[in-house]
Design a protein around this motif. Sequence first.
Motif, PDB file in Angstrom:
ATOM      1  N   GLY A  82     -13.916   7.727 -37.333  1.00  0.00           N
ATOM      2  CA  GLY A  82     -12.531   7.870 -37.774  1.00  0.00           C
ATOM      3  C   GLY A  82     -12.060   6.743 -38.675  1.00  0.00           C
ATOM      4  O   GLY A  82     -11.048   6.876 -39.358  1.00  0.00           O
ATOM      5  N   LEU A  83     -12.821   5.633 -38.685  1.00  0.00           N
ATOM      6  CA  LEU A  83     -12.433   4.520 -39.562  1.00  0.00           C
ATOM      7  C   LEU A  83     -12.840   4.861 -40.996  1.00  0.00           C
ATOM      8  O   LEU A  83     -13.993   5.230 -41.252  1.00  0.00           O
ATOM      9  CB  LEU A  83     -13.159   3.254 -39.095  1.00  0.00           C
ATOM     10  N   THR A  84     -11.910   4.743 -41.945  1.00  0.00           N
ATOM     11  CA  THR A  84     -12.248   5.101 -43.330  1.00  0.00           C
ATOM     12  C   THR A  84     -11.706   4.056 -44.301  1.00  0.00           C
ATOM     13  O   THR A  84     -10.922   3.186 -43.916  1.00  0.00           O
ATOM     14  CB  THR A  84     -11.614   6.462 -43.719  1.00  0.00           C
ATOM     15  N   GLY A  85     -12.115   4.169 -45.560  1.00  0.00           N
ATOM     16  CA  GLY A  85     -11.559   3.380 -46.656  1.00  0.00           C
ATOM     17  C   GLY A  85     -11.632   1.888 -46.416  1.00  0.00           C
ATOM     18  O   GLY A  85     -12.640   1.348 -45.935  1.00  0.00           O
ATOM     19  N   ALA A  86     -10.529   1.207 -46.749  1.00  0.00           N
ATOM     20  CA  ALA A  86     -10.496  -0.251 -46.678  1.00  0.00           C
ATOM     21  C   ALA A  86     -10.672  -0.755 -45.243  1.00  0.00           C
ATOM     22  O   ALA A  86     -11.265  -1.806 -45.014  1.00  0.00           O
ATOM     23  CB  ALA A  86      -9.174  -0.759 -47.255  1.00  0.00           C
ATOM     24  N   GLU A  87     -10.158   0.029 -44.309  1.00  0.00           N
ATOM     25  CA  GLU A  87     -10.286  -0.362 -42.899  1.00  0.00           C
ATOM     26  C   GLU A  87     -11.755  -0.412 -42.465  1.00  0.00           C
ATOM     27  O   GLU A  87     -12.190  -1.312 -41.769  1.00  0.00           O
ATOM     28  CB  GLU A  87      -9.551   0.669 -42.033  1.00  0.00           C
ATOM     29  N   ARG A  88     -12.487   0.591 -42.924  1.00  0.00           N
ATOM     30  CA  ARG A  88     -13.926   0.658 -42.619  1.00  0.00           C
ATOM     31  C   ARG A  88     -14.664  -0.520 -43.268  1.00  0.00           C
ATOM     32  O   ARG A  88     -15.522  -1.149 -42.644  1.00  0.00           O
ATOM     33  CB  ARG A  88     -14.466   2.003 -43.136  1.00  0.00           C
ATOM     34  N   GLU A  89     -14.327  -0.800 -44.520  1.00  0.00           N
ATOM     35  CA  GLU A  89     -14.962  -1.906 -45.235  1.00  0.00           C
ATOM     36  C   GLU A  89     -14.692  -3.235 -44.527  1.00  0.00           C
ATOM     37  O   GLU A  89     -15.558  -4.090 -44.422  1.00  0.00           O
ATOM     38  CB  GLU A  89     -14.464  -1.974 -46.689  1.00  0.00           C
ATOM     39  N   ARG A  90     -13.433  -3.386 -44.073  1.00  0.00           N
ATOM     40  CA  ARG A  90     -13.081  -4.621 -43.358  1.00  0.00           C
ATOM     41  C   ARG A  90     -13.906  -4.761 -42.082  1.00  0.00           C
ATOM     42  O   ARG A  90     -14.427  -5.822 -41.779  1.00  0.00           O
ATOM     43  CB  ARG A  90     -11.581  -4.616 -43.012  1.00  0.00           C
ATOM     44  N   TRP A  91     -14.044  -3.674 -41.360  1.00  0.00           N
ATOM     45  CA  TRP A  91     -14.820  -3.682 -40.108  1.00  0.00           C
ATOM     46  C   TRP A  91     -16.271  -4.090 -40.405  1.00  0.00           C
ATOM     47  O   TRP A  91     -16.857  -4.927 -39.722  1.00  0.00           O
ATOM     48  CB  TRP A  91     -14.774  -2.297 -39.447  1.00  0.00           C
ATOM     49  N   LEU A  92     -16.836  -3.486 -41.454  1.00  0.00           N
ATOM     50  CA  LEU A  92     -18.236  -3.767 -41.797  1.00  0.00           C
ATOM     51  C   LEU A  92     -18.437  -5.204 -42.278  1.00  0.00           C
ATOM     52  O   LEU A  92     -19.519  -5.767 -42.154  1.00  0.00           O
ATOM     53  CB  LEU A  92     -18.720  -2.781 -42.870  1.00  0.00           C
TER      54      LEU A  92
END
Length: 528
Positions: free
Chosen positions: A259-269
């Motif tokens: 469910g994590l997408t876009g900038a949020e996903r990039e930040r997590w990674l």
Amino acid sequence: MNRTILNSFRPLLGNLGVLLFGWLTGSLHAAAPRPNILFIMTDDHAAQAISAYGSVINQTPQLDRLGAQGLRLNRCFAVNSICTPSRATILTGQYSHRNGVPVFNNLDPATVTVAHRLHDAGYFTAMIGKWHLGSDPQGFDYWNILPGQGRYRDPILYDRDGYRIYRGYATEVITDLTLDALKNRPRDRPFFVMCHHKAPHREWTPNERYRREFATREIPEPATLRDDYSGRADALREQKQSVFHDLTRNDLKLEPPVGLTGAERERWLGVKPDEVEVVVEGQRKTLRGDELNRWKYQRYLQDYLACVQSVDDSVGRLLDWLDANGLRENTLVIYTSDQGFFLGEHGLYDKRFMYEPALRMPFLARWPAGIKPGTTSDALAINCDFAPTFLDLAGVPIPAEVQGRSLVPLFAGGTPAGWRTDIYYRYYHDPGHHNTRAHYGVRTDTHKLIHYWKVNQWELYDLVNDPQEMRNLYSDPKYASVVADLKTRLARLKQELGDTDQFTRELPPDTVDAPPRQMNHRHSDSPL
Ligand code: CA
């Protein structure tokens, strides 16, 4: 008549006889044809991950085959150990302060490179794969390159007219395109083909076969993985290229929450995790501390080495094709990497520092017409030497502005009389991606002196008694005369090479990863 070429061929004259001698002396019209050159270069492949160099962490049968059938240089070094500068140096034969590429800035497209000179001398010239010099390749009859770093899966490559997306794994795609270029080459000219792989660059994404194969391997840790940097300059403590502290979730191939997408996903990674949840024998387990550190090293090396395995296959395919198409005898095949890499030595990944794992480049070469199988040399070689080597082989005069020298004398093995006894190194990209301090230095056969000039800190290593560079002897009075000698050499090298500290006041901005203009145009005959 080129004395360099003659000296290097002397051991072979008995085998090749009067025809070759006639070509060398220019006394016969029926000269031997000039060699083809296939230059295979990877990105960040350390010599310590090649079994021909005694690797204890992997096996590279095809690279070993290449070395066993020809030459292995044991002391070949990058003069500025990062991607773009090394590539500019290889093409120009010049140090960064001369070719204008000290960091990740564009190579001036007006620069005359070895490709122009070989093209003008009648060679078919081609460049396939990772270029990473910002401006378009010049001097090549054919080029097809990755934009910036490129990607591992379904890579985009572009040429003069536009881009295509190629289905598959980058190492295999670049090999296929190199074979296509060789098959489609003009038959009336010798060729100079550069095959530049993306692998095994960060983020170390293997193909699925090798990912699975290496995921269960236990890779031996290097002896210096837990180096505490005692006695060394501040730079080692300040760097942010630590296996234990600076690998991100993306590097470690951790799966983002659903469910994590876009900038949020990039930040997590992008997070550098200090705890990781894994499943061991069906049980969830949280790793922390040294257990996590050991796991990070394994994850890093498993993926890195799995990427290398595809490169090894690629070299095998290219050698097989040359052998099957009557091109074995008079084609010089070189395998190298744009620099070395830390595989956990001193606790590090990446390159940049002047320490051996990052400084050293693999260099394996096969040319049955000019190199005897099993040849090795410990002579000091640098990446400035590649361009003049190609020119020497093509019979093209080596221009005065080229700062390297032809490696052809080393093709006979050993160290020729009068060969260089020291090399100069300079790294500029400070703080760069990993807070790596600018430094320069000198390396001889036996010692290395490094100067972190911004803070005036020095390191001296005895490479004979301390090959892992753990003991900084700079302040040891017993080494005062060694330090004095190395400082004299350093000053001489700087002066001879024309390094007037011109890039120490202001560096060009990093520009090589900007999208190329061809990315606006997609080929209508795209494979997709
Ligand atoms: Ca590189």
